[in-house]
Design an enzyme around this catalytic site. Structure first.
Site, PDB file in Angstrom:
ATOM      1  N   ASP A  41     -11.214   1.690   5.525  1.00 20.92           N
ATOM      2  CA  ASP A  41     -11.409   2.360   6.801  1.00 20.92           C
ATOM      3  C   ASP A  41     -12.577   3.342   6.858  1.00 20.92           C
ATOM      4  O   ASP A  41     -13.401   3.284   7.763  1.00 20.92           O
ATOM      5  CB  ASP A  41     -10.130   3.113   7.186  1.00 20.92           C
ATOM      6  CG  ASP A  41      -8.918   2.206   7.289  1.00 20.92           C
ATOM      7  OD1 ASP A  41      -9.005   1.041   6.859  1.00 20.92           O
ATOM      8  OD2 ASP A  41      -7.884   2.667   7.782  1.00 20.92           O
ATOM      9  N   GLU A  75      -0.381   4.508  -3.373  1.00 28.71           N
ATOM     10  CA  GLU A  75      -1.285   3.809  -2.463  1.00 28.71           C
ATOM     11  C   GLU A  75      -2.667   3.656  -3.113  1.00 28.71           C
ATOM     12  O   GLU A  75      -3.277   2.580  -3.075  1.00 28.71           O
ATOM     13  CB  GLU A  75      -1.385   4.599  -1.166  1.00 28.71           C
ATOM     14  CG  GLU A  75      -2.191   3.932  -0.073  1.00 28.71           C
ATOM     15  CD  GLU A  75      -2.203   4.758   1.210  1.00 28.71           C
ATOM     16  OE1 GLU A  75      -2.825   4.308   2.195  1.00 28.71           O
ATOM     17  OE2 GLU A  75      -1.590   5.857   1.238  1.00 28.71           O
TER      18      GLU A  75
END
Length: 532
Positions: free
Chosen positions: A206, A468
């Site tokens: 992102d 993550e």
């Protein structure tokens, strides 16, 4: 019996079809070293299961994400081939009429304020009506990398008998083919054959520094116009900045307000990882077609052509890796430095500059940022040998330092000015890119480096509670824990066996049938629980 206890009963031999093999010198996975890791990974997937799909994280990402589900299915196939098939079927059921697979499928039972942008921002059923958005499902309007055909093929090979009995490939093949058609026809914005992303979220990485230059042209949405739910569950220093987020929101809102029509936005980038994953999935679609009694030759030929175009358009010999191409960099006025393709192109004016009424001339340029996206094409078997060798040197060199200062692959150049070891895709190491590069190293015969990377993925996934992402230097966990694709891909790497030394290409037309995994009746009967 505990559902995950079946994993600890014994370590079954499992050859992952379509995967580059390990070698005779690679230590085999044994129950003593991996049983507890497999059990914990399976429990993460069980905890994140909603009854029809798997969320990446219960708190931070409480819906179904597109490429997350593909990676999760790759791991789920070892626990429950049925559940892995269901994962992909649920995602593809939300496909739009134009073929796009949305990057989020929203769970209507989750409150709107639990995640932003929420369904009422995307307005898929109304804003996406012309593009064929589903009427009964709420989705986003952008896409994510096309890992799905590769995932579908791997899931099929986990239990071919079950897959054939359910007609799994026969049902998903038309949707996967439509998905690829959309990308190849609607998203070839540069006209050379490669797919373009129209939003940073589409590429999956992102806030990569690769986007800083093209995003600088975007006027951010006012901060008061949205509320960032991600900061309720993650540290602000680990997440994209408010300025970046404002630009993401502006791009998404403009795309929505244009009816999700492609080609007219201010952001269009050809990304090497996105296109490499499309090529890998073209190879997988060829396998799927052959399994269904058709020919895969056209798919293989397309994959070869796309590989050649990827090299022609995005390879940069100076950096020894692939770079992103900004298709809007040269949208300047004629006679004022309009650019063509090429790494050294400059001389483009600021957007809106120049003489009113003078025609705009499109152009493009490679972006000089070194990011992990530019290493992912190593997964492709058709890369020229010298380019594959250069990528391996870059992976080991000072900009990524894998095997020296880092164990997992940093998401961005260690020497870059924008490097940040904790901030999302601006430096931290991610487990999905580690998994992809482990495959790539094996594909090109770098088995010792592949084994070291496999071991690093397993060790750090276990030590961080399936984080993550992690600090590439220290391995400290960042973001969410109990993360779906981290658990799934660790589970997949646990099942890699030691086999004789030979290189296995992704585009081989024949391969020995793989026996089903031995994981008990759970695979065929389990339907999972419901979201609490």
């Amino acid at each position: 019996m505990d559902r995950t206890a079946q994993l600890t009963a014994r370590s079954t031999p499992y050859e992952t079809a379509y995967d580059p093999p390990a070698t005779a010198t690679t230590p085999a996975t044994t129950p003593a070293t991996t049983t507890s890791l497999r059990t914990r990974a399976a429990r993460v997937l069980e905890a994140n299961w909603t009854g029809a799909s798997t969320v990446p994280s219960r708190d931070l990402y409480p819906h179904q994400w597109s490429w997350d589900s593909a990676f999760i299915a790759i791991g789920l196939r070892h626990v429950s081939p049925l559940r892995a098939q269901t994962e992909l079927e649920t995602l593809l059921a939300a496909q739009w009429g134009d073929g796009r697979v949305p990057h989020i499928v929203f769970n209507p039972s989750v409150p709107l304020d639990a995640y932003f942008p929420s369904p009422d921002f995307w307005r898929s059923a109304t804003a996406g009506r012309t593009a064929g958005a589903p009427r009964t499902l709420q989705t986003s309007g952008i896409v994510q990398p096309p890992v799905h055909a590769l995932a579908a093929w791997l899931v099929h090979r986990a239990d071919p008998e079950l897959s054939r009995a359910r007609g799994f490939l026969a049902r998903v093949h038309p949707r996967l083919a439509a998905w690829h058609r959309y990308l190849l026809h609607r998203r070839d914005l540069g006209g050379a054959g490669l797919v373009s992303v129209v939003h940073p979220w589409e590429q999956g990485m992102d806030n990569s520094p690769c986007w800083d230059t093209p995003l600088a042209r975007i006027t951010p949405a006012p901060a008061r116009s949205f509320r960032r739910a991600d900061l309720d569950h993650g540290a602000a220093e680990d997440r994209p900045t408010d300025l970046d987020y404002g630009r993401y929101v502006r791009l998404a809102a403009d795309y929505r307000d244009a009816g999700y029509a492609d080609g007219g936005g201010e952001f269009a980038v050809e990304d090497p990882a996105f296109n490499a994953l499309l090529i890998a999935s073209e190879h997988a679609l060829a396998r799927i077609a052959e399994e269904l009694g058709a020919t895969g030759s056209a798919r293989r030929a397309r994959a070869q052509r796309l590989t050649a175009t990827l090299v022609e358009r995005l390879w940069d010999a100076e950096t020894g890796m692939f770079l992103c191409r900004d298709l809007r960099a040269g949208d300047t006025l004629s006679g004022r430095g309009a650019s063509g393709s090429g790494r050294g192109v400059t001389g483009h004016g600021a957007p809106g500059s120049g003489v009113e009424g003078e025609p705009r001339v499109p152009g493009s340029r490679l972006l000089p940022e070194r990011a992990v996206s530019g290493l992912v094409p190593l997964i492709l078997p058709g890369l020229p040998r010298d380019i594959a060798a250069a990528l391996v040197r870059t992976l080991r060199g000072p900009h990524f330092s894998v095997g020296d200062r880092t164990r997992l692959v940093p998401s961005y150049d260690l020497l870059g000015e924008a490097f940040d070891p904790h901030r999302y895709w601006r430096g931290p190491a991610w487990f999905n890119t580690g998994w992809l590069l482990e495959r790539g190293l094996r594909t090109h015969g770098e088995t010792a480096a592949a084994e070291a990377l496999r071991r690093a993925v397993l060790d750090l996934a276990d030590a961080t509670g399936f984080a993550e992402y992690v600090d590439p230097y220290t391995g400290a966990p960042c973001g969410a824990t109990g993360f779906g694709w981290t658990a799934a891909l660790a589970l997949d790497l646990c099942h890699r066996p030691a086999v004789r030394h030979e290189r296995q290409h992704l585009d081989k037309s024949t391969q020995r049938v793989v026996p089903p995994t031995d994981t008990g009746t759970f695979d065929r009967s389990d339907r999972g629980g419901h979201r609490g």
